[in-house]
Design a protein around this motif. Structure first.
Motif, PDB file in Angstrom:
ATOM      1  N   VAL A   1       0.834  -1.197   0.000  1.00 50.47           N
ATOM      2  CA  VAL A   1       0.000   0.000   0.000  1.00 50.47           C
ATOM      3  C   VAL A   1       0.870   1.250   0.000  1.00 50.47           C
ATOM      4  O   VAL A   1       1.769   1.383   0.836  1.00 50.47           O
ATOM      5  N   LEU A   2       0.584   2.155  -0.922  1.00 46.51           N
ATOM      6  CA  LEU A   2       1.295   3.425  -1.004  1.00 46.51           C
ATOM      7  C   LEU A   2       0.423   4.522  -0.404  1.00 46.51           C
ATOM      8  O   LEU A   2      -0.728   4.698  -0.806  1.00 46.51           O
ATOM      9  N   ILE A   3       0.989   5.229   0.578  1.00 46.70           N
ATOM     10  CA  ILE A   3       0.301   6.344   1.213  1.00 46.70           C
ATOM     11  C   ILE A   3       1.180   7.576   1.084  1.00 46.70           C
ATOM     12  O   ILE A   3       2.363   7.472   0.765  1.00 46.70           O
TER      13      ILE A   3
ATOM     14  N   ASP B   1      -6.106   2.098  -7.551  1.00 49.31           N
ATOM     15  CA  ASP B   1      -6.040   3.462  -7.005  1.00 49.31           C
ATOM     16  C   ASP B   1      -7.407   3.744  -6.394  1.00 49.31           C
ATOM     17  O   ASP B   1      -8.422   3.714  -7.101  1.00 49.31           O
ATOM     18  N   THR B   2      -7.458   4.015  -5.094  1.00 48.08           N
ATOM     19  CA  THR B   2      -8.755   4.197  -4.435  1.00 48.08           C
ATOM     20  C   THR B   2      -9.502   5.420  -4.959  1.00 48.08           C
ATOM     21  O   THR B   2     -10.739   5.403  -5.016  1.00 48.08           O
ATOM     22  N   ASP B   3      -8.786   6.473  -5.339  1.00 51.77           N
ATOM     23  CA  ASP B   3      -9.472   7.629  -5.920  1.00 51.77           C
ATOM     24  C   ASP B   3     -10.189   7.236  -7.207  1.00 51.77           C
ATOM     25  O   ASP B   3     -11.305   7.688  -7.475  1.00 51.77           O
TER      26      ASP B   3
ATOM     27  N   GLY C   1      -5.739   7.531  -1.547  1.00 51.13           N
ATOM     28  CA  GLY C   1      -5.832   8.977  -1.629  1.00 51.13           C
ATOM     29  C   GLY C   1      -5.118   9.590  -0.434  1.00 51.13           C
ATOM     30  O   GLY C   1      -4.968   8.957   0.619  1.00 51.13           O
ATOM     31  N   GLY C   2      -4.656  10.828  -0.589  1.00 51.00           N
ATOM     32  CA  GLY C   2      -3.848  11.482   0.434  1.00 51.00           C
ATOM     33  C   GLY C   2      -4.466  11.521   1.817  1.00 51.00           C
ATOM     34  O   GLY C   2      -3.761  11.431   2.817  1.00 51.00           O
ATOM     35  N   GLY C   3      -5.785  11.644   1.911  1.00 53.20           N
ATOM     36  CA  GLY C   3      -6.437  11.752   3.207  1.00 53.20           C
ATOM     37  C   GLY C   3      -7.037  10.463   3.726  1.00 53.20           C
ATOM     38  O   GLY C   3      -7.627  10.443   4.808  1.00 53.20           O
TER      39      GLY C   3
END
Length: 194
Positions: free
Chosen positions: A28-30, A54-56, A99-101
């Motif tokens: 997982v990339l955060i 990609d979750t977005d 996503g970033g948040g």
């Protein structure tokens, strides 16, 4: 949290793939907006011979543009949709970019404990060119780079607590970042996560 070790890497062999990419064992990339999670994630998945999610993109697929969701329903509604997308993506395994948040959600952070988590960072002066002209809802206003910096500083402790390793994407070739993640993912099976 550790830094990746320099090790030779490349595409995973057949025996490595099972340990690296199965369902329930995602890499997982955060990290903050503009750190390169999607670009890096696609390449890492290709090198490992596995799927990339990609979750977005899942949110957009199911509910429409993120900017429109923020405007019509607010951030809390978007975060609920994002949480569902994270559940779906982590269930697929492979390589996942959040996503970033997304890590702000406690249930998401709890889910990440079963996976290998890479924090991608980027310097503020570098991210300014990456986000220029972008329509990210949280960066609206007169100075998107300054807004990005404030958001990143607020989220950084959460990112660092959730991550197993941190890799900076500010300089050097993208291939180096990809190689470092691939080598690390192959050396740390999901069940041995630190």
């Amino acid at each position: 949290m550790t830094s990746p070790e320099q090790a030779p890497s490349g595409a995973a062999g057949p025996d490595d793939r099972a340990a690296v990419t199965g369902a329930g064992s995602a890499v997982v990339l955060i990290g903050p907006m503009g750190a390169g999670k999607t670009s890096v994630g696609r390449r890492v998945a290709r090198a490992l011979g596995t799927a990339f999610t990609d979750t977005d993109k899942l949110v957009v697929r199911d509910h429409g543009p993120i900017r429109d969701l923020f405007l019509a329903h607010g951030e809390a509604h978007f975060r609920a949709l994002e949480r569902d997308a994270v559940v779906e993506a982590l269930g697929r395994g492979g390589v996942v970019a959040l996503g970033g948040g997304a890590v702000l959600d406690p249930s998401t952070r709890e889910r990440l404990t079963a996976h290998r988590v890479v924090l991608l960072t980027v310097a503020p002066h570098v991210v300014a060119s990456r986000i220029h002209g972008d329509e990210r809802p949280l960066l609206g206003g007169e100075d998107p780079a300054e807004r990005w910096r404030r958001i990143y500083e607020e989220r950084r402790p959460v990112y660092e607590a959730a991550a197993d390793i941190t890799i900076d994407t500010s300089s050097g070739p993208l291939s180096r970042v990809v190689d470092d993640i691939v080598a690390w993912a192959q050396s740390v099976p999901a069940q041995e996560r630190s």
